[in-house]
Every structure is written in structure tokens, then in C-alpha cells.
Design a protein around this motif. Structure first.
Motif, short mmCIF file in Angstrom:
data_model
loop_
_atom_site.label_atom_id
_atom_site.label_comp_id
_atom_site.label_asym_id
_atom_site.label_seq_id
_atom_site.Cartn_x
_atom_site.Cartn_y
_atom_site.Cartn_z
N THR A 269 0.88 -1.32 0.17
CA THR A 269 0.06 -0.13 0.06
C THR A 269 0.75 1.19 -0.25
OG1 THR A 269 -1.93 -1.09 1.18
CG2 THR A 269 -1.65 1.11 1.20
N GLY A 270 1.77 1.15 0.72
CA GLY A 270 2.86 2.36 0.88
C GLY A 270 3.46 2.49 -0.44
N PHE A 271 4.06 1.61 -1.14
CA PHE A 271 4.40 1.62 -2.68
C PHE A 271 3.43 2.23 -3.52
CE2 PHE A 271 7.35 -2.14 -1.39
CZ PHE A 271 8.20 -1.42 -0.55
N ALA A 272 2.51 1.57 -3.43
CA ALA A 272 1.14 1.89 -4.38
C ALA A 272 0.85 3.60 -4.19
CB ALA A 272 0.00 1.20 -4.25
N ARG A 273 0.60 4.03 -3.14
CA ARG A 273 0.38 5.47 -2.62
C ARG A 273 1.37 6.40 -3.09
NH1 ARG A 273 -2.19 4.63 3.34
NH2 ARG A 273 -4.25 3.73 2.57
N ARG A 274 2.71 5.94 -3.07
CA ARG A 274 3.62 6.88 -3.57
C ARG A 274 3.67 6.84 -5.02
NH1 ARG A 274 8.70 8.20 -0.70
NH2 ARG A 274 10.19 9.19 -2.07
N ALA A 275 3.53 5.82 -5.86
CA ALA A 275 3.39 5.65 -7.14
C ALA A 275 2.19 6.67 -7.60
CB ALA A 275 3.25 4.26 -7.78
N LEU A 276 0.91 6.51 -7.12
CA LEU A 276 -0.35 7.34 -7.33
C LEU A 276 0.19 8.82 -7.19
CD1 LEU A 276 -3.17 7.00 -8.23
CD2 LEU A 276 -3.60 6.99 -5.65
N ALA A 277 0.83 9.08 -6.20
CA ALA A 277 1.08 10.35 -5.73
C ALA A 277 2.10 11.09 -7.07
CB ALA A 277 1.71 10.65 -4.60
N ALA A 278 2.82 10.06 -7.63
CA ALA A 278 3.90 10.59 -8.51
C ALA A 278 3.26 10.77 -10.00
CB ALA A 278 4.93 9.51 -8.64
N GLY A 279 1.89 10.55 -9.78
CA GLY A 279 1.37 10.48 -11.29
C GLY A 279 1.22 9.37 -12.14
N ALA A 280 1.22 8.02 -11.64
CA ALA A 280 1.35 7.00 -12.46
C ALA A 280 0.17 6.70 -13.10
CB ALA A 280 1.55 5.83 -11.33
N PHE A 281 -0.83 7.13 -12.88
CA PHE A 281 -2.30 6.64 -13.80
C PHE A 281 -2.80 7.99 -14.43
CE2 PHE A 281 -1.73 3.38 -10.61
CZ PHE A 281 -1.81 2.33 -11.30
N PRO A 282 -3.51 7.97 -15.56
CA PRO A 282 -4.31 9.01 -16.02
C PRO A 282 -5.61 9.41 -15.03
CG PRO A 282 -4.02 7.30 -17.65
CD PRO A 282 -3.83 6.83 -16.40
N ARG A 283 -5.89 10.70 -15.00
CA ARG A 283 -6.92 11.11 -13.89
C ARG A 283 -8.28 10.37 -14.39
NH1 ARG A 283 -5.33 15.16 -10.42
NH2 ARG A 283 -3.17 15.98 -10.76
N ASP A 284 -8.44 10.24 -15.64
CA ASP A 284 -9.78 9.91 -16.03
C ASP A 284 -9.93 8.45 -16.11
OD1 ASP A 284 -8.29 9.89 -18.26
OD2 ASP A 284 -9.61 10.89 -19.60
N LEU A 285 -8.96 7.72 -15.78
CA LEU A 285 -9.09 6.17 -16.15
C LEU A 285 -10.35 5.57 -15.54
CD1 LEU A 285 -7.65 3.80 -16.87
CD2 LEU A 285 -6.42 3.63 -14.79
N THR A 286 -10.60 5.63 -14.10
CA THR A 286 -11.95 5.02 -13.72
C THR A 286 -13.03 5.77 -13.40
OG1 THR A 286 -11.03 5.43 -11.44
CG2 THR A 286 -10.30 3.37 -12.47
N GLY A 287 -14.24 5.28 -13.20
CA GLY A 287 -15.50 5.95 -13.40
C GLY A 287 -16.64 5.45 -13.91
N LYS A 288 -17.78 6.07 -13.61
CA LYS A 288 -18.66 5.39 -14.44
C LYS A 288 -19.00 6.08 -15.77
CE LYS A 288 -21.49 4.06 -10.49
NZ LYS A 288 -22.88 4.26 -9.80
N ARG A 289 -18.51 7.30 -15.86
CA ARG A 289 -18.90 8.15 -17.18
C ARG A 289 -17.41 8.37 -17.79
NH1 ARG A 289 -22.76 6.17 -16.35
NH2 ARG A 289 -24.75 6.70 -16.33
#
Length: 289
Positions: A269-289
Motif C-alpha cells: 500500500t505504501g509503494f502504491a500510494r507513492r506511485a499514485l502521488a507521482a502521477g502513475a495513472f491517468p486522472r480519468d481512468l476509472t469511473g462510470k462516465r
């Protein structure tokens, strides 16, 4: 003596944390650069090559079967043509270089070379000892690969084993639930935790007309309402699928034991949160729309 995890969902939480870091590779510019240098420039071809490479120079049928929610026409557009540009062995080496660059960029060298990373690698590899090959083709193919010596690469390797082991079991659960690849995507998106339709269309090869047709089928089964939201029955089915996936994937986490699962989840979880904070994924990747 190994103590089984008391919480039946502990393995799911641990997997989710491990998979979050694993998934950064598929959005990494480092992977694109490595594969472009070998002549593979299309991002979809890159995805098929690096994930399927462990199985060898397989054809579009095998990739579609094991990836499950990709449209066959999209897969066939790139496979087996990609193997004329790069061999599976070259793709695996490029992936390893990209993993090294990606983890160092997202986590920093201090984290990559830390004792915590080495501990996480040991725990994840220990869990993976209890994974099984029968009826799990993507896991089985990756299980035949050597374990890297460097802890951060070993950690990624173990995360891959655990991801594909759970993923193969998840496909069994989807089949039992009577959901084809696109219907699985539509229902997952309806939970709010899946990819948006935009990303499904761009990466899986489906289009709006096909999405709408799948939605009609799901409404006829009483799983979606007129607004595309999950009905009570749809919500229950998704929960049943996850519970069955947990059951099929419990062996690695029982083998690791409750304390090990808690510690691995904490580190992952610590590694994943650090990667997320570093912009690892597009902002609009998940969601219903």
C-alpha cells in the motif's frame, strides 16, 4: 506452521495493493520507449506483446482467451504481427528494463533499494509459492520465468504471479456468472471502480454500439436498470463474482499467513500510494462516465 489469514477478504486487499503498483507499467512512458526502440510503436501492440510474451509467440485466439475482455478484432490486428517485429524474449527483456526505470521514477532509488522493498519481495514470493498452474495459463506461463535477483524486480515479478493467478481465477468466476468479456467490463464500470467507457473503447477495441448492445442484454437479465446502474441483482452478482474469486485465490495468502499478509499489504500500500502521488495513472481512468 503457517497460520491462515482470518479475514477472508485479506487476500483481496493484499492483491489490490500489489496490483496497483504492477499496473503502473501499462501506463508507463518507459515501457513505450523501450518497445519503440525495438520497433513496436503502437501502444496496443506493446500491451499485447509484453503481457503475452511469457506464453511465447502465441496467436490472437490465445491472447483473446487469456485476456478475456479485449475484442478479438483488435487483438488480431496486432497479433501475431507484433512477433515479426520483436520476439517474446526481447519483449520480456524490454519489460524488465521498463519496470526498473518505472519503479525508480515513481518510487525513487532510496525506496527501490530499501530494506522494505527487499522484505516485500520476500513476502510476495513466499505467497506465490502456493499458486497453482492447472487452468491458470497466464500465471503458469509467468511462473516458468526466472526470479530476478534485484529485490524491486523480484517484487514486481511476484506481484505479476499473484496478479495473473487471481486474474485467471477471476475469469472462471466470470464464465460461471455468464458474463462475456464486454458484459464484464460494463458491469465493472457500473460499480464505479472500473474503467470509463472512453478507456474501454480506446484500449479494449469495443465501440459505443457494442457497449449499448451489451447493456441491453444486461438489462434483459435484470442486472442493469434503464440508467445503466446496477440493480440489486447486478450488485449481488458482482459481489458473488468477487467472493468466488477470493475463494479461488485464497491459497497464496493462507500460505503466507495472517501476519505476513498484513505486513505485505502495509508495504504494498505504501509503494502504491507513492506511485499514485507521482502521477502513475491517468486522472480519468476509472469511473462510470
Amino acid at each position: 506452521m503457517t497460520t491462515a489469514a482470518a479475514d477472508p477478504r485479506a487476500g483481496r486487499r493484499c492483491h489490490n495493493a500489489l496490483n496497483s503498483l504492477h499496473a503502473t507499467l501499462y501506463f508507463s512512458p518507459d515501457l513505450g520507449r523501450e518497445m519503440t526502440a525495438l520497433g513496436v510503436k503502437d501502444s496496443q501492440a506493446v500491451n499485447f506483446a509484453v503481457r503475452a510474451a511469457a506464453m511465447g509467440a502465441v496467436g490472437p485466439g490465445t491472447v483473446t482467451a487469456t485476456f478475456y475482455n479485449y475484442k478479438y478484432d483488435l487483438v488480431a490486428r496486432h497479433v501475431p504481427a507484433v512477433w515479426e517485429i520483436v520476439s517474446p524474449e526481447q519483449a520480456l527483456h524490454a519489460r524488465a528494463r521498463a519496470v526498473d526505470a518505472t519503479l525508480r521514477r515513481l518510487l525513487d532509488d532510496d525506496v527501490v533499494e530499501s530494506q522494505e522493498m527487499a522484505e516485500a519481495a520476500r513476502l510476495a514470493l513466499r505467497a506465490a509459492e502456493a499458486c497453482t498452474r492447472p487452468a491458470r495459463p497466464l500465471y503458469a506461463a509467468h511462473a516458468d520465468l526466472p526470479v530476478p535477483e534485484e529485490p524491486h524486480l523480484a517484487y514486481f515479478h511476484a506481484a505479476t504471479l499473484l496478479r495473473e493467478h487471481r486474474g485467471d481465477g477471476h475469469l472462471t468466476a466470470l464464465l460461471s456468472a455468464g458474463l462475456d468479456g464486454l458484459e464484464a467490463l460494463v458491469t465493472h464500470t457500473a460499480t464505479g471502480r472500473g474503467m470509463t467507457p472512453k478507456w474501454v473503447f480506446g484500449t479494449r477495441g469495443w465501440n459505443q454500439e457494442e457497449w449499448d448492445a451489451a447493456s441491453v442484454r444486461l438489462r434483459e437479465r435484470g442486472l442493469l436498470d434503464a440508467d445503466g446502474e446496477l440493480t440489486e441483482a447486478g450488485t449481488a452478482l458482482r459481489a458473488e463474482i468477487e467472493t468466488e474469486t477470493d475463494r479461488l485465490d485464497r491459497a497464496p495468502y493462507e500460505h503466507l499467513g495472517a501476519e505476513g499478509v498484513v505486513r505485505l499489504t502495509e508495504l504494498a500500500t505504501g509503494f502504491a500510494r507513492r506511485a499514485l502521488a507521482a502521477g502513475a495513472f491517468p486522472r480519468d481512468l476509472t469511473g462510470k462516465r
